[in-house]
Motif scaffolding. Structure first.
Motif, PDB file in Angstrom:
ATOM      1  N   MET A 192       0.820  -1.211   0.000  1.00 37.20           N
ATOM      2  CA  MET A 192       0.000   0.000   0.000  1.00 37.20           C
ATOM      3  C   MET A 192       0.855   1.263   0.000  1.00 37.20           C
ATOM      4  SD  MET A 192      -3.098  -0.422   2.701  1.00 37.20           S
ATOM      5  CE  MET A 192      -4.134  -1.869   2.778  1.00 37.20           C
ATOM      6  N   PRO A 193       0.427   2.292  -0.747  1.00 39.30           N
ATOM      7  CA  PRO A 193       0.998   3.614  -0.507  1.00 39.30           C
ATOM      8  C   PRO A 193       0.532   4.111   0.863  1.00 39.30           C
ATOM      9  CG  PRO A 193      -0.800   3.742  -2.092  1.00 39.30           C
ATOM     10  CD  PRO A 193      -0.575   2.293  -1.825  1.00 39.30           C
ATOM     11  N   VAL A 194       1.442   4.752   1.588  1.00 40.17           N
ATOM     12  CA  VAL A 194       1.135   5.220   2.941  1.00 40.17           C
ATOM     13  C   VAL A 194       1.432   6.711   3.052  1.00 40.17           C
ATOM     14  CG1 VAL A 194       1.624   4.966   5.401  1.00 40.17           C
ATOM     15  CG2 VAL A 194       1.649   2.940   3.917  1.00 40.17           C
ATOM     16  N   HIS A 195       0.458   7.460   3.548  1.00 45.94           N
ATOM     17  CA  HIS A 195       0.615   8.889   3.787  1.00 45.94           C
ATOM     18  C   HIS A 195       0.817   9.116   5.288  1.00 45.94           C
ATOM     19  CE1 HIS A 195      -1.080  10.263  -0.222  1.00 45.94           C
ATOM     20  NE2 HIS A 195      -1.344   8.955  -0.213  1.00 45.94           N
ATOM     21  N   VAL A 196       1.793   9.919   5.633  1.00 46.09           N
ATOM     22  CA  VAL A 196       2.033  10.291   7.036  1.00 46.09           C
ATOM     23  C   VAL A 196       1.744  11.785   7.155  1.00 46.09           C
ATOM     24  CG1 VAL A 196       3.670  10.342   8.942  1.00 46.09           C
ATOM     25  CG2 VAL A 196       3.806   8.517   7.230  1.00 46.09           C
ATOM     26  N   VAL A 197       0.743  12.134   7.960  1.00 47.57           N
ATOM     27  CA  VAL A 197       0.269  13.515   8.022  1.00 47.57           C
ATOM     28  C   VAL A 197       0.401  14.049   9.438  1.00 47.57           C
ATOM     29  CG1 VAL A 197      -1.659  15.067   7.546  1.00 47.57           C
ATOM     30  CG2 VAL A 197      -1.363  12.990   6.175  1.00 47.57           C
ATOM     31  N   MET A 198       1.053  15.189   9.563  1.00 46.15           N
ATOM     32  CA  MET A 198       1.199  15.870  10.853  1.00 46.15           C
ATOM     33  C   MET A 198       0.422  17.180  10.803  1.00 46.15           C
ATOM     34  SD  MET A 198       4.677  17.234  12.788  1.00 46.15           S
ATOM     35  CE  MET A 198       5.208  15.625  13.376  1.00 46.15           C
ATOM     36  N   VAL A 199      -0.363  17.457  11.844  1.00 43.17           N
ATOM     37  CA  VAL A 199      -1.080  18.722  11.963  1.00 43.17           C
ATOM     38  C   VAL A 199      -0.399  19.523  13.061  1.00 43.17           C
ATOM     39  CG1 VAL A 199      -3.313  19.828  12.345  1.00 43.17           C
ATOM     40  CG2 VAL A 199      -3.219  17.571  11.259  1.00 43.17           C
ATOM     41  N   ASP A 200       0.450  20.454  12.632  1.00 42.97           N
ATOM     42  CA  ASP A 200       1.261  21.192  13.603  1.00 42.97           C
ATOM     43  C   ASP A 200       1.958  22.341  12.884  1.00 42.97           C
ATOM     44  OD1 ASP A 200       2.489  21.875  15.988  1.00 42.97           O
ATOM     45  OD2 ASP A 200       3.147  19.844  16.440  1.00 42.97           O
ATOM     46  N   ALA A 201       2.841  23.015  13.615  1.00 42.38           N
ATOM     47  CA  ALA A 201       3.560  24.152  13.046  1.00 42.38           C
ATOM     48  C   ALA A 201       4.565  23.696  11.991  1.00 42.38           C
ATOM     49  CB  ALA A 201       4.284  24.916  14.161  1.00 42.38           C
ATOM     50  N   ASP A 202       4.782  24.558  11.005  1.00 37.20           N
ATOM     51  CA  ASP A 202       5.723  24.274   9.923  1.00 37.20           C
ATOM     52  C   ASP A 202       7.135  24.598  10.405  1.00 37.20           C
ATOM     53  OD1 ASP A 202       7.126  23.945   7.612  1.00 37.20           O
ATOM     54  OD2 ASP A 202       5.743  25.083   6.356  1.00 37.20           O
TER      55      ASP A 202
END
Length: 283
Positions: A192-202
């Motif tokens: 599977m393609p896997v996306h890793v997503v962070m919701v935080d400051a750049d």
């Protein structure tokens, strides 16, 4: 940790629970155990109606009430057996050869806790027998199970679609780093393609954490995508998932980070209620 446990309850999600359980058992190459739990509060094994009668009530009425409750319990047991047999047939049609059936009295969380040593993955419907997808509540026993279990839990909607891509809600914590390592190596996500997503400051520190996750995945043969987003956790994650047509979301439950915190209290229901695709909870 040797079995996938599919929890069958007669809700609208039952067929999907069976299909996702079959998919997981096939991917992991482990036996599938289908479980149905009769709630003792609704179908007690022994009935005591003495508190339901008043002074002067005839003994015959008491006996009739007890007999009715006993009949209800027997019918519920029979119905549970029929559901399990139908689910077994469905699983075997899905290609699962090793299928076991278990029916228990008690609470679902207690039943799963007793089985925990032999569990690799638990599969549950997001909406239980007493709720629906249009209600404002998740399955009545779901939060208790999430809080008490120490095994991964796959929560399913009412319709099945074979997962072909995954997304991890990531915050750089020990729990989500462990999640990256699990996804990278688990047969459940093979190919599977896997996306890793962070919701935080750049920040450079956050990008460094994401690049670590990317490397773990690519080193294990995955097509990896990383993203760092600003905004509120729940809508941002779901927006990203929708934009990229991702089939299954993976996240850790509980703790103090922004991602894990929103799984506590009323936000738990909001997140799970908003989920239209499977959600894999890591503990």
């Amino acid at each position: 940790m040797t079995n996938v446990i599919g929890c069958i309850d007669g809700s609208a999600a039952t067929n999907a629970v069976c299909d996702y359980s079959s998919w997981a058992a096939f991917q992991l190459d482990v036996p599938l155990v289908l479980v149905h739990v009769l709630d003792n509060n609704r179908f007690p094994t022994e009935t005591n109606a003495t508190g339901n009668i008043g002074l002067g009530t005839r003994e015959q009425l008491l006996e009739e009430l007890a007999e009715l409750d006993a009949q209800r319990a027997k019918l519920a047991l029979k119905q549970g057996n029929l559901m399990l047999e139908a689910a077994e047939t469905r699983a075997r049609q899905d290609g699962i050869k090793n299928v076991q059936l278990r029916q228990r009295h008690g609470e679902l969380a207690d039943t799963l806790h007793d089985m925990e040593e032999d569990i690799r993955l638990v599969v549950l419907g997001l909406h239980g027998e007493d709720t629906s997808e249009n209600s404002q509540h998740i399955g009545s026993q779901l939060e208790t199970v999430i809080r008490t279990m120490h095994r991964p839990i796959l929560l399913t909607p009412s319709d099945y679609t074979a997962p072909a891509s995954a997304m991890l809600a990531f915050d750089g914590s020990a729990t989500t780093r462990k999640g990256v390592e699990m996804i990278a190596k688990s047969p459940l996500f093979k190919g599977m393609p896997v996306h890793v997503v962070m919701v935080d400051a750049d920040t450079s520190d956050n990008w460094e954490k994401l690049k670590w996750a990317e490397k773990q995945l690519t080193d294990n043969g995955h097509e990896a995508h990383i993203a760092l987003k600003a905004g509120e956790v729940e809508p941002t994650l779901h927006e990203y998932q929708s934009e990229h047509n991702i089939d299954i979301m993976v996240m850790g439950a509980y703790g103090h980070s922004r991602i894990r915190q929103f799984l506590v209290g009323s936000t738990t229901s909001n997140m799970l209620q908003a989920s239209k695709t499977p959600l894999l909870i890591l503990r």
